[in-house]
Design a protein around this motif. Structure first.
Motif, PDB file in Angstrom:
ATOM      1  N   GLU A  25       0.507  -1.313   0.058  1.00 26.31           N
ATOM      2  CA  GLU A  25       0.286   0.093  -0.041  1.00 26.31           C
ATOM      3  C   GLU A  25       0.594   1.121  -0.123  1.00 26.31           C
ATOM      4  O   GLU A  25       1.907   1.194   1.091  1.00 26.31           O
ATOM      5  N   LYS A  27       1.565   5.450   0.355  1.00 22.68           N
ATOM      6  CA  LYS A  27       0.250   6.767   0.900  1.00 22.68           C
ATOM      7  C   LYS A  27       1.741   8.008   0.975  1.00 22.68           C
ATOM      8  O   LYS A  27       2.527   7.460   1.244  1.00 22.68           O
ATOM      9  N   MET A  28       1.101   8.978   0.331  1.00 19.49           N
ATOM     10  CA  MET A  28       1.533   9.777  -0.180  1.00 19.49           C
ATOM     11  C   MET A  28       1.312  11.245   0.953  1.00 19.49           C
ATOM     12  O   MET A  28       0.022  11.361   0.351  1.00 19.49           O
ATOM     13  N   SER A  29       1.833  12.090   1.294  1.00 18.51           N
ATOM     14  CA  SER A  29       1.218  13.645   1.840  1.00 18.51           C
ATOM     15  C   SER A  29       2.668  14.197   1.346  1.00 18.51           C
ATOM     16  O   SER A  29       3.919  14.698   1.621  1.00 18.51           O
ATOM     17  N   VAL A  42       6.284   9.815   2.108  1.00 22.49           N
ATOM     18  CA  VAL A  42       6.119   8.366   1.621  1.00 22.49           C
ATOM     19  C   VAL A  42       6.099   7.414   2.117  1.00 22.49           C
ATOM     20  O   VAL A  42       7.309   7.279   2.802  1.00 22.49           O
ATOM     21  N   SER A  43       5.059   6.469   1.671  1.00 17.93           N
ATOM     22  CA  SER A  43       5.424   4.945   2.569  1.00 17.93           C
ATOM     23  C   SER A  43       4.633   3.973   1.960  1.00 17.93           C
ATOM     24  O   SER A  43       3.632   4.155   1.134  1.00 17.93           O
ATOM     25  N   GLU A  48       8.653   4.076   5.726  1.00 14.80           N
ATOM     26  CA  GLU A  48       8.761   5.426   5.398  1.00 14.80           C
ATOM     27  C   GLU A  48       9.510   5.818   5.580  1.00 14.80           C
ATOM     28  O   GLU A  48      10.906   6.196   6.468  1.00 14.80           O
ATOM     29  N   LEU A 226       0.609   8.485  -8.533  1.00 15.35           N
ATOM     30  CA  LEU A 226      -0.041   8.953  -6.876  1.00 15.35           C
ATOM     31  C   LEU A 226       1.004  10.205  -6.903  1.00 15.35           C
ATOM     32  O   LEU A 226      -0.069  11.443  -6.048  1.00 15.35           O
ATOM     33  N   THR A 230      -1.609  13.322  -5.472  1.00 15.21           N
ATOM     34  CA  THR A 230      -0.650  14.779  -4.310  1.00 15.21           C
ATOM     35  C   THR A 230      -0.492  15.805  -4.500  1.00 15.21           C
ATOM     36  O   THR A 230      -0.960  16.759  -3.328  1.00 15.21           O
TER      37      THR A 230
END
Ligand code: CDP
Length: 242
Positions: A25, A27-29, A42-43, A48, A226, A230
């Protein structure tokens, strides 16, 4: 590293249940480090990275300044708590190498001629490590640079691919990374189809290298989409707040 007794592929599945072509999975912020000019997190599963970018800012001492181009400095470090056996926070050979290669992966995309005499500092921090940390750092750094408004030719997207138990896989976790027959880290500028970084450990046939590069390109293109999403969401949010 010596292969463990346990198999890394059981009934076509990997030790974390993934299929060979499955990515963890993601994830980005953006924007969590308020002091920085740009930042991103980013993970990939339990790996991470959080990256802060400062600059362009004046470069001192002055003799380091170049009149026609700017300087990019990158420091990669793994937090002491990022792995279960405490990591000594002092720079070691590995982190010095990763700082150098991730800098090269990113520099290819930066218009350094746009900030002569100045420096951009990129701090890559791994807060959780479970394989493929250098590519997580590159993905986060690229987002952080873009969010700092650093002029770039393209975003840089990166992933790892490799071979375990005679099977070609993508996005290696920690155990796969340590016990793989071979692993490759790849970064690219997807819209230009250009590879900016490639490292390989172990042995592969030419056909396997080509097959893995194809898989890496597919994964990088997904990461790239992605990254763009983001950035767009972040700017939409900022606009709404204005
Ligand atoms: O992380 P990356 O794959 O880019 O680099 P590596 O040197 O191949 O490290 C593989 C993995 O080993 C890391 O992602 C960590 O999970 C683990 N590692 C560790 O547990 N302790 C260290 N001091 C260094 C790495």
């Amino acid at each position: 590293m010596k292969k463990p007794e346990i198999p890394l592929i059981i009934n076509g599945r990997r030790i974390d249940g993934r299929l060979p072509d499955e990515v963890r999975e993601i994830k980005m912020s953006i924007g969590e480090i308020l002091n920085a000019d740009g930042s991103a997190r980013v993970s990939f599963g339990n790996t991470e990275a959080i990256v802060a970018v400062y600059g362009p800012r004046a470069l001192f001492p002055k003799f380091l300044q170049e009149t026609d181009v700017g300087l990019v400095r990158v420091i990669y470090s793994m937090s002491p708590f990022s792995v279960d056996e405490r990591k000594n926070p002092a720079p070691d050979r590995r982190s010095i190498e990763i700082s150098k290669v991730t800098k090269e992966a990113l520099s290819a995309a930066i218009f350094i001629e746009d900030f002569p005499k100045a420096v951009v500092d990129v701090y890559e921090n791994i807060i959780q490590a479970d394989g493929s940390t250098r590519v997580a750092a590159i993905n986060a750094a690229s987002l952080a640079l873009a969010s700092a408004g650093i002029p770039m030719k393209d975003l840089v997207a990166a992933c790892s691919v490799g071979k375990v138990d005679d099977t070609l896989i993508v996005d290696l976790n920690g155990k796969e990374d340590n016990y793989s027959e071979s692993d490759m880290a790849v970064a690219m500028m997807p819209s230009k189809g250009l590879i900016t970084f490639l490292q390989m450990d172990g042995r592969l046939t030419k056909e396997e290298v080509l097959e893995l590069l194809k898989k890496a390109e597919e994964v990088c293109k997904r990461i790239y989409e992605l990254q763009k999403k983001t950035l767009l969401e972040r700017y939409k949010m900022e606009k709404e707040e204005e």
